[in-house]
Write a protein that holds these residues in place. Structure first.
Motif, PDB file in Angstrom:
ATOM      1  N   THR A 272       0.835  -1.207   0.000  1.00  0.00           N
ATOM      2  CA  THR A 272       0.000   0.000   0.000  1.00  0.00           C
ATOM      3  C   THR A 272       0.868   1.255   0.000  1.00  0.00           C
ATOM      4  O   THR A 272       0.636   2.195  -0.758  1.00  0.00           O
ATOM      5  N   ARG A 273       1.899   1.248   0.848  1.00  0.00           N
ATOM      6  CA  ARG A 273       2.761   2.442   0.950  1.00  0.00           C
ATOM      7  C   ARG A 273       3.517   2.687  -0.360  1.00  0.00           C
ATOM      8  O   ARG A 273       3.619   3.814  -0.836  1.00  0.00           O
ATOM      9  N   ILE A 274       4.025   1.624  -0.947  1.00  0.00           N
ATOM     10  CA  ILE A 274       4.833   1.807  -2.169  1.00  0.00           C
ATOM     11  C   ILE A 274       3.928   2.204  -3.342  1.00  0.00           C
ATOM     12  O   ILE A 274       4.325   2.995  -4.197  1.00  0.00           O
ATOM     13  N   GLU A 275       2.714   1.666  -3.373  1.00  0.00           N
ATOM     14  CA  GLU A 275       1.784   2.077  -4.442  1.00  0.00           C
ATOM     15  C   GLU A 275       1.507   3.571  -4.361  1.00  0.00           C
ATOM     16  O   GLU A 275       1.472   4.273  -5.376  1.00  0.00           O
ATOM     17  N   GLU A 276       1.351   4.052  -3.126  1.00  0.00           N
ATOM     18  CA  GLU A 276       1.100   5.480  -2.916  1.00  0.00           C
ATOM     19  C   GLU A 276       2.299   6.291  -3.433  1.00  0.00           C
ATOM     20  O   GLU A 276       2.155   7.282  -4.148  1.00  0.00           O
ATOM     21  N   GLU A 281       5.390   9.518  -7.596  1.00  0.00           N
ATOM     22  CA  GLU A 281       6.659   9.607  -8.323  1.00  0.00           C
ATOM     23  C   GLU A 281       6.541   9.231  -9.795  1.00  0.00           C
ATOM     24  O   GLU A 281       7.478   9.383 -10.553  1.00  0.00           O
ATOM     25  N   LYS A 282       5.400   8.658 -10.175  1.00  0.00           N
ATOM     26  CA  LYS A 282       5.159   8.232 -11.568  1.00  0.00           C
ATOM     27  C   LYS A 282       6.217   7.245 -12.056  1.00  0.00           C
ATOM     28  O   LYS A 282       6.776   7.382 -13.133  1.00  0.00           O
ATOM     29  N   PRO A 337      -3.599   3.177 -14.075  1.00  0.00           N
ATOM     30  CA  PRO A 337      -3.869   4.576 -13.706  1.00  0.00           C
ATOM     31  C   PRO A 337      -3.538   4.842 -12.234  1.00  0.00           C
ATOM     32  O   PRO A 337      -3.363   3.905 -11.461  1.00  0.00           O
ATOM     33  N   ASP A 338      -3.480   6.127 -11.875  1.00  0.00           N
ATOM     34  CA  ASP A 338      -3.105   6.504 -10.507  1.00  0.00           C
ATOM     35  C   ASP A 338      -4.223   6.270  -9.485  1.00  0.00           C
ATOM     36  O   ASP A 338      -3.975   6.341  -8.295  1.00  0.00           O
ATOM     37  N   CYS A 339      -5.445   6.061  -9.948  1.00  0.00           N
ATOM     38  CA  CYS A 339      -6.566   5.916  -9.008  1.00  0.00           C
ATOM     39  C   CYS A 339      -7.160   4.502  -9.125  1.00  0.00           C
ATOM     40  O   CYS A 339      -6.900   3.795 -10.091  1.00  0.00           O
TER      41      CYS A 339
END
Ligand SMILES: Nc1ncnc2c1ncn2[C@@H]1O[C@H](COP(=O)(O)OP(=O)(O)O)[C@@H](O)[C@H]1O
Ligand SMILES: C=C(OP(=O)(O)O)C(=O)O
Length: 417
Positions: A272-276, A281-282, A337-339
């Motif tokens: 979860t943290r790394i996905e965030e 950071e793209k 995607p980011d979401c």
């Protein structure tokens, strides 16, 4: 998910081979319980192995040299001491190279596996994983069998874990519904230093081809015994997440380890943290080739690519998608995607299968006649679950009705009411 069984395995619980030069007997006699005697679960072992070979257990946990063969027994001397765990994997090296054992000639799906496959069909499983896949043929064969026999779609997962599979990865990915990088056995069959690059290549290839990929094994190996992971294991999980793999899979940690719940908790927290962090950071963007060529497929693909770009550019809270067979949700997932992608399907088996796709949270919903009424129901549903809130900006991939009988596809930028 069920998995086929073909493996050359050692049958012990735990055996500590402590001294260099200590002699052990490897035997194909089943059920033998004698000191310093270890069972091997495939008969051709006796024919495959030669005096002077190095028998390597689980990619290097223990190595032993073959001293003599007598009937079903092979006497070995310990060269590298260590611990042999239950269901360990065996490989042999001769003259520095890996030996292509007789077992490599055996059918990947055994007669017992076919019985298990029939049973799995009767139980309506969602996925069947094929161990030690070498070529795409076995996948094609199983898929056509399932098409003929199973009323329900059962997806086939190719476990890439053998030396022979690596050169055939492009064909195996193309033939499969899903791929697993089974690093435990793979690391015993190819040099360990090659595993990270093979993993990365498979993950990228799967995303390009729109196939979900599972990275499995040794993610939190130390948590088999300890309640916290090593920092290197956390970094490994972070690397898999940054590669944008669809799924991370624990093996022994959750199956037989001392801290299964803690291991799942660590995996979830790190992922979860790394996905965030990836979203900020793209990282991990790659070029995606065109996947479909038929006009209808091209439209779906372009629509989803545009929806994902819009969602990223506008910082949308979520993408909503309606999907009967899962295609649109899969195209969206491939864009990473980011979401989150909230996918609504009217079929329970599609909902289950979509769990395997990156970033997709699937829901089952009976679709009414009016597309707009369906969209509004999904807003209410997700507000109740506190997954969206009023005024959130969301992207909706949905049909729009323009006459009593016809609808057109659309990508809508909307605010949650
Ligand atoms: N708002 C909606 N309500 C009900 N069905 C919808 C809505 N929007 C889209 N659909 C349907 O969802 C389906 C999308 O299915 P999917 O399997 O993902 O891809 P494909 O369009 O290639 O069949 C289409 O049948 C489409 O008509
Ligand atoms: C996942 C693997 O296979 P198994 O389930 O046999 O451990 C692996 O070898 O990494």
């Amino acid at each position: 998910m069920v998995t086929t069984s073909w493996k050359e395995r050692i049958e012990v619980h735990v055996e500590c081979c402590q001294k260099v030069g200590e002699e052990y007997t490897l035997t194909v006699r089943s059920g033998v319980r004698q000191e310093k005697t270890i069972g091997v679960s495939y008969d051709a072992f006796i024919d495959d192995v030669q005096v002077g070979d190095m028998v390597v257990v689980d990619g290097g946990m223990v190595s032993m040299e073959v001293l003599a063969k007598a009937g079903p027994d092979v006497t070995c001397s310990i060269v590298d001491p260590g611990i042999i765990l239950s269901r360990a994997n065996l490989t042999f090296r001769r003259g520095g190279g890996i030996v292509r054992a007789h077992n490599a000639m055996l059918p990947i799906i055994s007669s017992k596996d076919w019985l298990d496959i029939d049973f799995s069909i009767s139980q309506e499983v969602d996925f069947i994983a094929v161990s030690f896949v070498k070529t795409a043929d076995v996948i094609n064969n199983l898929k056509s069998y399932l098409r003929a026999r199973s009323p329900k779609i059962i997806e086939v997962v190719a476990k890439v874990e053998s030396y022979d599979s690596v050169p055939n990865v492009p064909d195996i990915v193309a033939a499969s519904d899903c791929v697993m990088v089974a690093r435990g056995d793979l690391g015993a069959q190819i040099p360990l230093e090659d595993v990270p690059s093979v993993q990365k290549e498979i993950v990228v290839r799967c995303r390009q081809m729109g196939k979900p990929v599972i990275v499995a094994s040794h993610l939190l190996q130390s948590m088999m015994e300890y309640p916290t992971p090593t920092r290197a294991e956390v970094a490994d999980i972070a690397d898999v997440v940054r590669q944008r793999a669809d799924c991370l899979m624990l093996s022994g940690e959750s199956a037989v380890g001392a801290y299964p719940d803690k291991a799942v908790g660590v995996l979830r927290a790190v992922a979860t943290r790394i996905e965030e962090w990836c979203r900020q950071e793209k990282h991990g963007n790659i070029i995606l080739p065109q996947l479909t060529h038929v006009p209808d497929g091209r439209t779906s693909e372009e629509l989803c690519a545009s929806a994902a770009t819009m969602a990223n550019n506008l910082g949308a809270r979520a993408i909503f998608v309606f999907t009967r067979r899962g295609y649109m949700a899969n195209f969206l997932s491939r864009c990473r995607p980011d979401c989150p992608i909230f996918a609504f399907t009217d079929k329970q088996d599609v909902r289950t299968r979509l769990n395997m796709r990156w970033g997709v949270m699937p829901f089952r919903l009976d679709f009414g006649q009016d597309p707009e009424a369906n969209v509004e129901r999904t807003f209410e549903l997700l507000k109740r679950r506190q997954l969206v809130k009023p005024e959130d900006l969301v992207i909706v991939v949905s049909d729009v009705r323009y006459s009593e009988k016809s609808a057109i596809r659309s990508v809508q930028i909307r605010q949650v009411p």
